[in-house]
Scaffold this active site. Structure first.
Site, PDB file in Angstrom:
ATOM      1  N   ARG A  56      -1.444  10.836  -0.729  1.00 30.28           N
ATOM      2  CA  ARG A  56      -1.188   9.819   0.292  1.00 30.28           C
ATOM      3  C   ARG A  56      -1.777  10.288   1.623  1.00 30.28           C
ATOM      4  O   ARG A  56      -1.742  11.488   1.939  1.00 30.28           O
ATOM      5  CB  ARG A  56       0.323   9.656   0.423  1.00 30.28           C
TER       6      ARG A  56
ATOM      7  N   THR B 286      -5.126  -3.005  -3.398  1.00 28.64           N
ATOM      8  CA  THR B 286      -5.008  -1.645  -3.897  1.00 28.64           C
ATOM      9  C   THR B 286      -5.632  -1.704  -5.280  1.00 28.64           C
ATOM     10  O   THR B 286      -6.012  -2.773  -5.730  1.00 28.64           O
ATOM     11  CB  THR B 286      -3.503  -1.316  -3.911  1.00 28.64           C
TER      12      THR B 286
ATOM     13  N   ASN C 127      -5.115   0.255   1.783  1.00 29.77           N
ATOM     14  CA  ASN C 127      -4.098  -0.671   2.296  1.00 29.77           C
ATOM     15  C   ASN C 127      -4.654  -2.093   2.261  1.00 29.77           C
ATOM     16  O   ASN C 127      -4.630  -2.720   1.227  1.00 29.77           O
ATOM     17  CB  ASN C 127      -3.563  -0.290   3.667  1.00 29.77           C
TER      18      ASN C 127
ATOM     19  N   ASP D 267       1.952   1.087   6.984  1.00 29.62           N
ATOM     20  CA  ASP D 267       3.094   1.277   6.077  1.00 29.62           C
ATOM     21  C   ASP D 267       4.228   2.061   6.729  1.00 29.62           C
ATOM     22  O   ASP D 267       5.323   2.154   6.173  1.00 29.62           O
ATOM     23  CB  ASP D 267       2.649   1.983   4.786  1.00 29.62           C
TER      24      ASP D 267
ATOM     25  N   SER E 165       5.281   4.380   0.677  1.00 33.74           N
ATOM     26  CA  SER E 165       4.403   3.517  -0.117  1.00 33.74           C
ATOM     27  C   SER E 165       5.212   2.764  -1.164  1.00 33.74           C
ATOM     28  O   SER E 165       6.354   3.121  -1.461  1.00 33.74           O
ATOM     29  CB  SER E 165       3.356   4.391  -0.816  1.00 33.74           C
TER      30      SER E 165
ATOM     31  N   GLY F   2      -0.740  -4.625  -5.076  1.00 37.74           N
ATOM     32  CA  GLY F   2       0.073  -5.781  -4.672  1.00 37.74           C
ATOM     33  C   GLY F   2       1.080  -5.515  -3.567  1.00 37.74           C
ATOM     34  O   GLY F   2       2.030  -6.282  -3.408  1.00 37.74           O
TER      35      GLY F   2
HETATM   36  O1  DON Z   1       1.103   2.003  -0.191  1.00 37.93           O
HETATM   37  C1  DON Z   1       1.454   0.837  -0.177  1.00 37.93           C
HETATM   38  O2  DON Z   1       2.519   0.462  -0.610  1.00 37.93           O
HETATM   39  C2  DON Z   1       0.501  -0.203   0.340  1.00 37.93           C
HETATM   40  N1  DON Z   1      -0.331   0.362   1.357  1.00 37.93           N
HETATM   41  C3  DON Z   1      -0.262  -0.753  -0.791  1.00 37.93           C
HETATM   42  C4  DON Z   1      -1.144  -1.870  -0.353  1.00 37.93           C
HETATM   43  C5  DON Z   1      -1.482  -2.806  -1.412  1.00 37.93           C
HETATM   44  O3  DON Z   1      -1.064  -2.690  -2.538  1.00 37.93           O
HETATM   45  C6  DON Z   1      -2.350  -3.917  -0.981  1.00 37.93           C
HETATM   46  N2  DON Z   1      -2.582  -4.862  -1.943  1.00 37.93           N
HETATM   47  N3  DON Z   1      -2.728  -4.845  -3.050  1.00 37.93           N
END
Ligand code: DON
Length: 582
Positions: free
Chosen positions: A118, A394, A414, A436, A465, A486
Site C-alpha cells: 500500500r 482498481t 485509486n 482514502d 483500503s 470497486g
Molecule cells: O484502496 C481502496 O480501497 C481504494 N483506493 C480502491 C479504489 C477502487 O477500487 C477504485 N475503483 N475500482
C-alpha cells in the site's frame, strides 16, 4: 464492542457529522468523473477450464503473459509478478508502478503470506493536510492535486513477493521482459482501455506529460490506435537491470517526487528511498467449514469480509436461497461490518486496531442478535449521512499453478488513471490514493466511506483500503480465489461471490455474474445492480430498505478449483477481462 462505539459517538460528533454532510454533497462533482458509462445489464462472464494453471485478469495480454510464465515452469507468484508488471503497461488506468496494493499468497506447502505494498503518506504529512482555510475537507487537495499522491508501493511489493515466494526459476528481469516489450513496441488500444481513455479525457488532459503518451493532439487514443510508452519501457528496464532500487533512488525517484511537488504535493525523494513493502500475517476466518484467508489492515477488506461471514454463518442461507429473506440478512451484516470499519480501522502500524475482537465469532453473534425482520436505520447503529462514490478503477487478478500455489492480488491508482499525471520522463502514472484517508473525523472519501480519527493522515501512514484479495481453502487447499476492484463495493462483492458459491451453490460463472447489491452503513441505502427481480426489491423495500439502482462497479475475476481442473471466470463487467489457462 458495540457499547464502546455508542460511547464514542457524542452529541458533538453528531453535529459535526451533520455539518460535514453538506460538504460531502458539494464534493460530488468529482464523483461523476469516476462513474463508468451506463450499463443496463450484466454482461455474461467468460470462463475457461485449465488443468495445469490459470490466470484471470482484467486485460487479456497480461493474463496470457501469466499463463506463459506458468507454462514455462513458473509458480503462481512468478506469474503474478509478470501479470502485475504487464498490467502497468496494458491496463494503465489501474495496473501500475505508481500506485500500490495487496498480494495474498497461499503456498502448496500450506504456508500463507500477505504482502502489503500500500502507498504511504510522505514524511511531511499532517492530520490537517487535506483541510481548507476554514478547516473543512478540500476535495481538490484530496483527489486532484499532488498532495493526494502516496509514495508508490507496487515495485517494492512485486519484488518482495518474487524474492520470498517465487520459484527461483525466473529473475525480476525475466518477468519484466514482456512488459518492457509491450511498452516499447506498443499495442492496439481496445476493450476497457478504449472505453476508459475518452471517459477520463478531462482529467488526463490537464497534464502535458500525460497527453504526450495517451493523446493524439487534443483527443485520447481511440480503439485501434497504438499505445507506445517509451519512458515507461525505460523505467521498467531500469528496474530489470538494477532492481527496485532503480525506482526508489536516483533519477526516477527524483522525477516522481518532483512531479508530485509541482502538482502541489509534499513528496520528497527521501520518501521513496524510505518506502518498504511489508509482509504481514494474513487474516484467517472460517465459514461453514472453509478457511477464509484475506488481507489484514491497513486494508479493511479482510476484516469486514470475515465479520460479515461470521454474522451470516448463523443463518441457513442455503435454505433461504437468493431470496429477500437472505438478502435482508446480507444487507444487515454489511451495514454493521462497514460501521465497524469506519470507527475501528486504520494503519495497524500507527493506531491500535482491535483485529481479534472484530474477527471473533462472539462479536458477530452480538451483531446478529440486533438483526430483526426490518432494516435497522444506519443512524441507529451510528449517526451520519453520506453520499456514496463509485468506481471500478482498481484491478484484481487471480492465479493458480499446477502445484496448487495460489495468488490473489488487487492493486490500484485509486481513481481511473489515478491523479491522471504521468511523472515527466518516467512514464509512471501517479496515484491519488491519499483520498482514502479521512480528511477530518466524520468526513467521507470519494467512495462515500466515512472515517474517524484512526484513519487521519500522518507521516508514513497507510490509508485504509477496501481491497480484499481472498483465498478460500477447503481441507487446507485452495477452493476459491477471488477479489475485485470497486472502491467500497469491493468487500461486498467478494462476500457475495463467496455466498453465491458456498450457500447458494451457484456455478462460478453465475456466482460472478449474478447481480450484486451493496450497503456500506452510510449512506443508509442499498445499491442494486441491474438484474434483481422487481418482486425481490419490493420485498426488501417492505422491510424498510431504501433501494437505489446503480451501475456495475466491480469485476470479481475468480478461480474455482473443481475435480475437473481450475475453472477461471473473467467478470465482463468491464470489457476485455480474460480467464486464460493451460
Ligand atoms: O484502496 C481502496 O480501497 C481504494 N483506493 C480502491 C479504489 C477502487 O477500487 C477504485 N475503483 N475500482
Amino acid at each position: 464492542m458495540r457499547q464502546s462505539v455508542q460511547a464514542f459517538v457524542s452529541r458533538r460528533s453528531l453535529l459535526r457529522l451533520a455539518s460535514l454532510c453538506l460538504l460531502t454533497l458539494s464534493g460530488s462533482a468529482s464523483l461523476a468523473q469516476i462513474a463508468p458509462r451506463s450499463v443496463t445489464a450484466i454482461p455474461p462472464a467468460q470462463s475457461f477450464l485449465g488443468r495445469n494453471g490459470m490466470v484471470v485478469a482484467q486485460e487479456s495480454r497480461a493474463a496470457r503473459i501469466g499463463v506463459t510464465i506458468l507454462d514455462r515452469g513458473g509458480n503462481a507468484v512468478d506469474a503474478a509478478v509478470a501479470v502485475g508488471f504487464a498490467l502497468a503497461v496494458t491496463y494503465p488506468r489501474a495496473g501500475n508502478l505508481g500506485g500500490g496494493g495487496f498480494m495474498l499468497i497461499h503456498l502448496a506447502s500450506g504456508r500463507d503470506a500477505a504482502i502489503d505494498y500500500r502507498e504511504t503518506a510522505p514524511a511531511a504529512a499532517t492530520a490537517s493536510m487535506f483541510l481548507d482555510a476554514r478547516g473543512n475537507p478540500d476535495q481538490t487537495k484530496l483527489r486532484d492535486s499532488g498532495l493526494s499522491v502516496g509514495v508508490p508501493g507496487t515495485v517494492a511489493g512485486l519484488a518482495l513477493a518474487l524474492a520470498k515466494y517465487g520459484s527461483g526459476r525466473f529473475t525480476l528481469a525475466d518477468l519484466l521482459a514482456p512488459a518492457i516489450a509491450l511498452a516499447k513496441d506498443g499495442f492496439a488500444v481496445e476493450d476497457d482501455l478504449a472505453d476508459s481513455l475518452p471517459a477520463e479525457k478531462g482529467r488526463l488532459a490537464r497534464w502535458p506529460s500525460t497527453k504526450a503518451i495517451f493523446f493524439v493532439g487534443d483527443d485520447p487514443l481511440r480503439e485501434g490506435d497504438r499505445l507506445i510508452q517509451n519512458d515507461l519501457a525505460d523505467t521498467l528496464r531500469a528496474v530489470a537491470e538494477r532492481g527496485p532500487a532503480a525506482f526508489y533512488a536516483g533519477p526516477i525517484a527524483e522525477r516522481i517526487a518532483a512531479a508530485a511537488r509541482e502538482a502541489g504535493g509534499i513528496m520528497t525523494a527521501d520518501d521513496l528511498a524510505n518506502y518498504r513493502a511489508i509482509e504481514r500475517a494474513p487474516l484467517r476466518g472460517t465459514y461453514r467449514g472453509y478457511d477464509v484467508i484475506s488481507m489484514p489492515p491497513p486494508s479493511s477488506g479482510g476484516l469486514c469480509l470475515i465479520e460479515m461471514l461470521n454474522i451470516l454463518e448463523g443463518y441457513d442461507l442455503a435454505k433461504l436461497g437468493p431470496s429477500a429473506d437472505a438478502f435482508h440478512r446480507i444487507i444487515e451484516a454489511m451495514r454493521r461490518a462497514y460501521a465497524d470499519r469506519a470507527f475501528f480501522l486504520g494503519d495497524p502500524d500507527k493506531v491500535p486496531v482491535p483485529v481479534a475482537d472484530l474477527a471473533a465469532k462472539e462479536h458477530a453473534a452480538r451483531l446478529r442478535a440486533q438483526i430483526g425482520a426490518h432494516a435497522t436505520p444506519s443512524i441507529a447503529i451510528l449517526p451520519g449521512r453520506r453520499q456514496t462514490g463509485e468506481g471500478r478503477n482498481t484491478t484484481h487478478f487471480s492465479v493458480i499453478d499446477r502445484d496448487g500455489n495460489a495468488v490473489s492480488n488487487t492493486y490500484t491508482l485509486n481513481f481511473s488513471y489515478g491523479l491522471g499525471l504521468v511523472a515527466p520522463g518516467t512514464g509512471v502514472l501517479l496515484n491519488n490514493e491519499l483520498d482514502d484517508f479521512t480528511a477530518k473525523p466524520g468526513a467521507a472519501n470519494a467512495y462515500g466511506l466515512v472515517g474517524f480519527d484512526k484513519n487521519l493522515p500522518a507521516p508514513d501512514k497507510r490509508p485504509l483500503s477496501s481491497m480484499t484479495p481472498t483465498i478460500v481453502l477447503k481441507n487446507g487447499t485452495p477452493f476459491l480465489i477471488t477479489g475485485s476492484p470497486g472502491g467500497s463495493r469491493i468487500i461486498s462483492a467478494v462476500l457475495q461471490v463467496i455466498v453465491n458459491v458456498i450457500d447458494f451453490r451457484m456455478p462460478l460463472g453465475r456466482a460472478v455474474t449474478a447481480p450484486r447489491l451493496h450497503q456500506q452503513w452510510e449512506p443508509d441505502a442499498v445499491y442494486v445492480e441491474p438484474g434483481f427481480a422487481p418482486a425481490l426489491l419490493d420485498a426488501l423495500r417492505a422491510r424498510g430498505h431504501v433501494i437505489v439502482a446503480t451501475e456495475p462497479h466491480t469485476a470479481a475475476n475468480s478461480i474455482l478449483v473443481t475435480p475437473d481442473g481450475y475453472l477461471g471466470v473473467a467478470d465482463r463487467r468491464t470489457r476485455g477481462s480474460l480467464a486464460a489457462g493451460y
